[in-house]
Write an enzyme that holds these catalytic residues in place. Structure first.
Site, PDB file in Angstrom:
ATOM      1  N   CYS A  54       0.847  -1.192   0.000  1.00  0.00           N
ATOM      2  CA  CYS A  54       0.000   0.000   0.000  1.00  0.00           C
ATOM      3  C   CYS A  54       0.889   1.252   0.000  1.00  0.00           C
ATOM      4  CB  CYS A  54      -0.915   0.012   1.219  1.00  0.00           C
ATOM      5  SG  CYS A  54      -2.009   1.462   1.278  1.00  0.00           S
ATOM      6  N   CYS A  58       0.461   5.165   6.738  1.00  0.00           N
ATOM      7  CA  CYS A  58      -0.147   5.052   8.071  1.00  0.00           C
ATOM      8  C   CYS A  58       0.888   4.466   9.032  1.00  0.00           C
ATOM      9  CB  CYS A  58      -1.385   4.170   8.014  1.00  0.00           C
ATOM     10  SG  CYS A  58      -2.590   4.666   6.762  1.00  0.00           S
ATOM     11  N   CYS A  61       0.555   0.720  10.296  1.00  0.00           N
ATOM     12  CA  CYS A  61       0.090  -0.346   9.413  1.00  0.00           C
ATOM     13  C   CYS A  61       1.203  -1.214   8.846  1.00  0.00           C
ATOM     14  CB  CYS A  61      -0.732   0.258   8.272  1.00  0.00           C
ATOM     15  SG  CYS A  61      -1.504  -1.003   7.227  1.00  0.00           S
ATOM     16  N   CYS A  98     -16.697  -9.560   5.177  1.00  0.00           N
ATOM     17  CA  CYS A  98     -16.019  -8.316   4.825  1.00  0.00           C
ATOM     18  C   CYS A  98     -14.718  -8.634   4.093  1.00  0.00           C
ATOM     19  CB  CYS A  98     -15.709  -7.507   6.083  1.00  0.00           C
ATOM     20  SG  CYS A  98     -17.148  -7.247   7.158  1.00  0.00           S
ATOM     21  N   CYS A 129     -19.491  -6.600   2.784  1.00  0.00           N
ATOM     22  CA  CYS A 129     -18.824  -5.358   3.141  1.00  0.00           C
ATOM     23  C   CYS A 129     -17.440  -5.381   2.499  1.00  0.00           C
ATOM     24  CB  CYS A 129     -18.699  -5.233   4.657  1.00  0.00           C
ATOM     25  SG  CYS A 129     -17.795  -3.755   5.219  1.00  0.00           S
ATOM     26  N   CYS A 189     -19.753   1.738   7.329  1.00  0.00           N
ATOM     27  CA  CYS A 189     -19.048   1.140   8.463  1.00  0.00           C
ATOM     28  C   CYS A 189     -17.817   2.018   8.691  1.00  0.00           C
ATOM     29  CB  CYS A 189     -18.657  -0.294   8.127  1.00  0.00           C
ATOM     30  SG  CYS A 189     -17.613  -1.102   9.363  1.00  0.00           S
ATOM     31  N   ARG A 261     -18.735  -2.242  17.027  1.00  0.00           N
ATOM     32  CA  ARG A 261     -18.001  -3.508  16.892  1.00  0.00           C
ATOM     33  C   ARG A 261     -16.657  -3.474  17.604  1.00  0.00           C
ATOM     34  NH1 ARG A 261     -17.796  -3.968  11.624  1.00  0.00           N
ATOM     35  NH2 ARG A 261     -19.725  -5.171  11.586  1.00  0.00           N
TER      36      ARG A 261
END
Length: 322
Positions: A54, A58, A61, A98, A129, A189, A261
């Site tokens: 990616c 972040c 991550c 998901c 999702c 979400c 959640r």
């Protein structure tokens, strides 16, 4: 107090966070009980359909190309393997499947491949999702037409703390994608991560941003940071148990009809902490031993926890009587 509000002030939210712990939990649980069965927890399953590489930075991550975390990069999974995982999740009691891909934003070509997965999972009778990064308005409409139920796009932290966590995009980018998703009439979400160097005011600001959206998120995942070796946040100080539980409780008060959640980080939570989170208003978890690239409790452990707490007993009884 259970009405949908979209005009919370930061001062009001901070006042909730500073309530005595027992008073806060009592208020949150009372609201939760008015809107949900307090002994029912929705079960979702999450699969990483494209791992690593990616371009975002972040700081927490493992999938960022900026850090050496030892994660193997993988191409988009073949649809047959995705459906095998979905079927297994369904057999374990998951009602929503998901799928996450480590993209900054999907290309139209890659989106077409994911759409085939969405349609196939829906044909199995599960809710769908996906979390694919930032979307254009056109892509959101395409996903709606494909039958997508939910789109996950977490805001991660407060607007004020955001640049301390991510520099390759900004907070408004997150809100723009959420607006596109809601414009397409796809259920949102969206939640955040607790433990990104934020303080209590940041947590209040993050929840204020979510609750002041035009429509409250249908699902609010709250993650406890799992520090990943090789990332800049590998040695960051974690929040206390009471700080995390308070965040769950305040989220329940502010978004009374949203599903809250418990997401990443449950391997670092004992049964008592999870029980308090359920009491405070959490009513969804992810099943499965892996959440994207972080560990998750195994299914048997979760089933044992549910039995000990009397959670989902109606569902279990119904299954036994079929």
């Amino acid at each position: 107090m259970t009405q949908h509000r979209h005009n919370w002030t930061l001062k009001e939210v901070e006042a909730l966070f500073t309530l005595p712990f027992n008073d806060l939990l009592f208020q949150a649980h009372s609201i939760h009980r008015k809107n949900f069965d307090p002994n029912q927890v929705q079960i979702s399953s999450l699969l990483n359909i494209k791992t690593g590489a990616c371009p975002e930075d972040c700081l927490y991550c493992s999938q960022s190309s900026k850090y050496d975390t030892g994660l193997e990069r993988e191409k988009l999974m073949e649809i047959d393997l995705v459906l095998q995982q979905a079927k297994q999740a369904q057999n374990n009691g998951a009602t929503r499947f998901c799928m996450g891909a480590a993209w900054r934003n999907p290309t139209d070509k890659s989106l077409n491949k994911v759409i085939l997965m969405i349609q196939s999972v829906k044909d199995m009778g599960m809710e769908t999702c996906v979390t694919l990064g930032m979307l254009t308005q056109k892509q959101a409409f395409v996903l709606k037409e494909a039958g997508l139920d939910y789109y996950n796009h977490n805001i991660d932290t407060s607007k004020e703390n955001y640049s301390n966590v991510v520099t390759t995009r900004n907070f408004q980018d997150r809100l723009n994608t959420l607006e596109s998703v809601q414009n397409a009439n796809i259920r949102v979400c969206s939640g955040g991560i607790i433990g990104l160097g934020e303080d209590q005011t940041d947590r209040a600001s993050m929840l204020r941003s979510l609750s002041n959206l035009a429509i409250h998120p249908d699902s609010v995942p709250l993650n406890l940071l799992v520090p990943i070796p090789g990332t800049p946040f590998e040695n960051i100080k974690p929040p206390t148990e009471s700080e995390f539980i308070r965040t769950i409780a305040v989220a329940r008060i502010m978004m009374p009809k949203s599903v809250v959640r418990l997401s990443a980080g449950r391997t670092n939570m004992g049964d008592t902490m999870q029980a308090l989170c359920f009491f405070a208003g959490a009513n969804s978890i992810f099943y499965g031993e892996q959440l994207l690239t972080t560990d998750n409790p195994n299914t048997n452990s979760d089933k044992d926890l549910f039995v000990s707490l009397g959670i989902n007993q109606k569902q279990a009884n119904n299954l036994q009587s079929v």
